[in-house]
Design a protein around this motif. Structure first.
Motif, PDB file in Angstrom:
ATOM      1  N   ASP A 100       9.710  11.227  27.769  1.00 25.73           N
ATOM      2  CA  ASP A 100       9.482  10.527  28.910  1.00 25.73           C
ATOM      3  C   ASP A 100       9.276  11.664  29.955  1.00 25.73           C
ATOM      4  OD1 ASP A 100      12.114  11.532  28.770  1.00 25.73           O
ATOM      5  OD2 ASP A 100      13.174  10.060  29.477  1.00 25.73           O
ATOM      6  N   TYR A 101       8.891  13.037  29.533  1.00 25.48           N
ATOM      7  CA  TYR A 101       8.418  14.102  30.290  1.00 25.48           C
ATOM      8  C   TYR A 101       7.332  14.829  29.574  1.00 25.48           C
ATOM      9  CZ  TYR A 101      11.643  16.930  27.460  1.00 25.48           C
ATOM     10  OH  TYR A 101      12.317  17.681  26.310  1.00 25.48           O
ATOM     11  N   GLN A 102       6.817  15.771  30.662  1.00 22.50           N
ATOM     12  CA  GLN A 102       5.797  16.724  30.100  1.00 22.50           C
ATOM     13  C   GLN A 102       6.047  17.870  31.162  1.00 22.50           C
ATOM     14  OE1 GLN A 102       1.369  16.892  30.460  1.00 22.50           O
ATOM     15  NE2 GLN A 102       1.638  16.940  28.147  1.00 22.50           N
ATOM     16  N   ILE A 103       6.478  18.946  30.651  1.00 25.26           N
ATOM     17  CA  ILE A 103       6.576  20.142  31.465  1.00 25.26           C
ATOM     18  C   ILE A 103       5.415  21.001  31.381  1.00 25.26           C
ATOM     19  CG2 ILE A 103       8.045  22.044  32.355  1.00 25.26           C
ATOM     20  CD1 ILE A 103      10.553  20.589  31.039  1.00 25.26           C
ATOM     21  N   VAL A 104       4.613  21.576  32.380  1.00 28.88           N
ATOM     22  CA  VAL A 104       3.407  22.377  32.011  1.00 28.88           C
ATOM     23  C   VAL A 104       3.865  23.626  32.902  1.00 28.88           C
ATOM     24  CG1 VAL A 104       1.099  22.881  32.408  1.00 28.88           C
ATOM     25  CG2 VAL A 104       1.768  20.426  32.289  1.00 28.88           C
ATOM     26  N   ASP A 110       9.481  28.616  52.879  1.00 28.90           N
ATOM     27  CA  ASP A 110       8.512  27.580  53.627  1.00 28.90           C
ATOM     28  C   ASP A 110       7.844  26.635  52.638  1.00 28.90           C
ATOM     29  OD1 ASP A 110       9.010  28.938  55.917  1.00 28.90           O
ATOM     30  OD2 ASP A 110       7.240  30.334  55.608  1.00 28.90           O
ATOM     31  N   LEU A 111       8.267  26.603  51.374  1.00 35.01           N
ATOM     32  CA  LEU A 111       7.437  25.677  50.401  1.00 35.01           C
ATOM     33  C   LEU A 111       7.978  24.228  50.349  1.00 35.01           C
ATOM     34  CD1 LEU A 111       7.242  27.934  47.055  1.00 35.01           C
ATOM     35  CD2 LEU A 111       5.385  27.218  48.672  1.00 35.01           C
ATOM     36  N   GLU A 112       7.305  23.241  50.133  1.00 35.97           N
ATOM     37  CA  GLU A 112       7.836  21.915  50.238  1.00 35.97           C
ATOM     38  C   GLU A 112       8.180  21.553  48.891  1.00 35.97           C
ATOM     39  OE1 GLU A 112       4.674  19.287  51.745  1.00 35.97           O
ATOM     40  OE2 GLU A 112       4.445  20.444  53.616  1.00 35.97           O
ATOM     41  N   CYS A 113       7.638  22.205  47.903  1.00 33.85           N
ATOM     42  CA  CYS A 113       8.129  21.807  46.400  1.00 33.85           C
ATOM     43  C   CYS A 113       9.532  22.588  45.999  1.00 33.85           C
ATOM     44  CB  CYS A 113       7.214  22.145  45.622  1.00 33.85           C
ATOM     45  SG  CYS A 113       7.051  24.049  45.136  1.00 33.85           S
ATOM     46  N   PRO A 114      10.285  21.943  45.064  1.00 28.64           N
ATOM     47  CA  PRO A 114      11.775  22.927  44.730  1.00 28.64           C
ATOM     48  C   PRO A 114      11.462  23.972  44.431  1.00 28.64           C
ATOM     49  CG  PRO A 114      11.516  20.514  43.901  1.00 28.64           C
ATOM     50  CD  PRO A 114       9.931  20.777  44.512  1.00 28.64           C
ATOM     51  N   VAL A 115      12.402  24.918  44.328  1.00 31.91           N
ATOM     52  CA  VAL A 115      12.560  26.201  44.083  1.00 31.91           C
ATOM     53  C   VAL A 115      13.891  26.205  43.112  1.00 31.91           C
ATOM     54  CG1 VAL A 115      12.405  28.519  44.693  1.00 31.91           C
ATOM     55  CG2 VAL A 115      11.021  26.912  45.961  1.00 31.91           C
ATOM     56  N   ILE A 130      18.521  25.588  33.065  1.00 32.46           N
ATOM     57  CA  ILE A 130      17.283  25.654  33.658  1.00 32.46           C
ATOM     58  C   ILE A 130      16.513  24.334  33.257  1.00 32.46           C
ATOM     59  CG2 ILE A 130      14.923  26.953  34.091  1.00 32.46           C
ATOM     60  CD1 ILE A 130      16.719  29.628  33.148  1.00 32.46           C
ATOM     61  N   PHE A 131      16.470  24.054  32.107  1.00 29.59           N
ATOM     62  CA  PHE A 131      15.584  22.824  31.540  1.00 29.59           C
ATOM     63  C   PHE A 131      16.046  21.591  32.283  1.00 29.59           C
ATOM     64  CE2 PHE A 131      15.691  19.416  28.716  1.00 29.59           C
ATOM     65  CZ  PHE A 131      14.055  19.549  28.284  1.00 29.59           C
ATOM     66  N   ASN A 132      17.352  21.617  32.204  1.00 28.39           N
ATOM     67  CA  ASN A 132      17.896  20.449  32.819  1.00 28.39           C
ATOM     68  C   ASN A 132      17.517  20.198  34.394  1.00 28.39           C
ATOM     69  OD1 ASN A 132      19.063  19.751  30.253  1.00 28.39           O
ATOM     70  ND2 ASN A 132      21.173  20.612  30.875  1.00 28.39           N
ATOM     71  N   LYS A 133      17.559  21.205  34.743  1.00 24.33           N
ATOM     72  CA  LYS A 133      17.299  21.306  36.645  1.00 24.33           C
ATOM     73  C   LYS A 133      15.792  20.769  36.681  1.00 24.33           C
ATOM     74  CE  LYS A 133      19.469  21.522  39.645  1.00 24.33           C
ATOM     75  NZ  LYS A 133      19.927  20.547  40.615  1.00 24.33           N
ATOM     76  N   ILE A 134      14.837  21.449  35.707  1.00 25.00           N
ATOM     77  CA  ILE A 134      13.768  21.101  35.847  1.00 25.00           C
ATOM     78  C   ILE A 134      13.204  19.767  35.647  1.00 25.00           C
ATOM     79  CG2 ILE A 134      11.302  21.543  34.551  1.00 25.00           C
ATOM     80  CD1 ILE A 134      12.208  24.459  34.231  1.00 25.00           C
ATOM     81  N   LEU A 193       9.496  28.433  39.732  1.00 26.31           N
ATOM     82  CA  LEU A 193      10.731  29.206  39.170  1.00 26.31           C
ATOM     83  C   LEU A 193      10.167  30.587  39.543  1.00 26.31           C
ATOM     84  CD1 LEU A 193      12.511  27.710  37.193  1.00 26.31           C
ATOM     85  CD2 LEU A 193      11.183  28.802  35.097  1.00 26.31           C
ATOM     86  N   TYR A 194      11.212  31.107  40.361  1.00 27.16           N
ATOM     87  CA  TYR A 194      11.161  32.503  41.038  1.00 27.16           C
ATOM     88  C   TYR A 194      12.240  33.371  40.054  1.00 27.16           C
ATOM     89  CZ  TYR A 194      11.084  36.648  43.667  1.00 27.16           C
ATOM     90  OH  TYR A 194      11.020  37.938  44.116  1.00 27.16           O
ATOM     91  N   VAL A 195      11.635  34.062  39.300  1.00 31.73           N
ATOM     92  CA  VAL A 195      12.691  35.007  38.368  1.00 31.73           C
ATOM     93  C   VAL A 195      12.816  36.356  38.965  1.00 31.73           C
ATOM     94  CG1 VAL A 195      12.642  35.934  35.970  1.00 31.73           C
ATOM     95  CG2 VAL A 195      11.395  33.715  36.532  1.00 31.73           C
ATOM     96  N   THR A 196      14.116  36.682  39.069  1.00 32.88           N
ATOM     97  CA  THR A 196      14.485  38.010  39.504  1.00 32.88           C
ATOM     98  C   THR A 196      15.455  38.604  38.450  1.00 32.88           C
ATOM     99  OG1 THR A 196      15.737  39.346  41.331  1.00 32.88           O
ATOM    100  CG2 THR A 196      16.456  36.900  41.138  1.00 32.88           C
ATOM    101  N   ASP A 197      16.192  39.621  38.603  1.00 35.66           N
ATOM    102  CA  ASP A 197      17.268  40.052  37.388  1.00 35.66           C
ATOM    103  C   ASP A 197      18.193  40.783  38.182  1.00 35.66           C
ATOM    104  OD1 ASP A 197      16.034  42.615  37.905  1.00 35.66           O
ATOM    105  OD2 ASP A 197      14.960  42.795  36.094  1.00 35.66           O
TER     106      ASP A 197
END
Length: 293
Positions: A52-56, A110-115, A160-164, A89-93
């Motif tokens: 029931d999902y597709q992640i690109v 300022d993004l409207e999409c989730p981060v 990470i996967f579950n949140k996505i 997905l902003y990756v830092t370390d």
């Protein structure tokens, strides 16, 4: 249950582990991985399908200040990825200076999409430092989900996967459910060769090289692949080839072994080296190499 689908675009500074993370999330080695900055030059998609999902997923080059046209094109990929994402997905370390390239952090706010901010490489840090970084990023990007992880050790990737999946918009799949990438086999052959160049040569050599697959023939029992390594100067050509061709032979052997593992088929690989002085600045050449529309 409604189907969810969306584009999860991975951005961040060089060497924070974006490609390692994407490979781990997709379950395939789609992106070449080395310890050198600017390993990723293209925007590469990896597709994960569920009932029931597709992640690109989309891996992008590390953020930098462009010094030549190729790097400007690389940053264009990053900017387009920010513009067309359903989730960033902003990756830092745990190593980099948190205030590096702050203009992109400002854009995240300022993004409207989730981060989702992923703090990678927690396996080489301690809990106090990680807690400090979680607080820092929660403050820097209010509203973002901040998740500590280790792509290398595959730690906390489920979070990470579950949140996505939770954040994906309702949508039919964008790609065929059997697909796992938008790239063809030629592309992966050239990237595998380029990875071996990054691993085997020092200083400016890897950044002066581009790999083009001239011929890719599928036989009954094997792939016959012919590729050209373009360099910018005659002296670089000599270094790539090495004494009595030993360096080039080593690259070819390593690349062939990886290709056979990736393609699950025997490979006969032929490599050539040519000089093209202006390829990093030439719009015509960059278009030929797949960097410009």
């Amino acid at each position: 249950m409604a189907h969810k689908s969306g584009f999860v675009n991975i951005i961040g500074n060089p060497n924070v582990g974006k490609s390692t993370l994407m490979n781990a999330m997709v379950g395939e080695k789609l992106c070449i991985v080395t310890s050198k900055a600017q390993t990723t030059r293209h925007r590469i998609m990896g597709i994960v399908n569920g009932e029931d999902y597709q992640i690109v997923y989309s891996d992008t080059p590390g953020i930098l200040k462009p010094a030549y046209r190729l790097q400007q094109n690389m940053m264009d990929y990053v900017n387009s990825a920010i513009g067309d994402a359903d989730i960033i997905l902003y990756v830092t370390d745990t190593i980099e200076k948190a205030d590096k390239n702050t203009e992109y952090i400002t854009r995240l706010k300022d993004l409207e999409c989730p981060v989702i901010v992923v703090i990678n490489k927690i396996d080489i840090s301690d809990q106090a430092k990680v807690n400090e970084l979680i607080s820092y990023w929660q403050e820097q990007v209010p509203g973002a989900s901040v998740i500590p992880a280790s792509a290398q050790e595959r730690f906390n990737l489920d979070s990470i996967f579950n949140k996505i999946v939770e954040l994906l918009p309702e949508s039919p799949p964008w790609y065929d459910k059997d697909s796992f990438t938008d790239r063809n086999l030629r592309f992966f052959a050239s990237e595998i060769i380029r990875e071996k160049i990054l691993l085997n040569y020092k200083e400016e050599i890897p950044y002066s090289c581009e790999v083009v697959v001239d011929s890719f023939k599928e036989g009954k029992d094997r792939y016959d692949i012919s590729a050209v390594i373009y360099v910018m100067r005659d002296s670089q050509k000599g270094i790539i080839i090495g004494k009595k061709g030993a360096a080039l032979k080593k690259v070819g052997t390593q690349a062939r072994i990886d290709m056979e593992d990736f393609f699950q088929k025997k490979v006969f690989l032929t490599l050539f080296v040519k000089v093209d002085p202006d390829w990093r600045e030439s719009r015509k050449e960059l278009r030929r190499f797949g960097y410009e529309e």
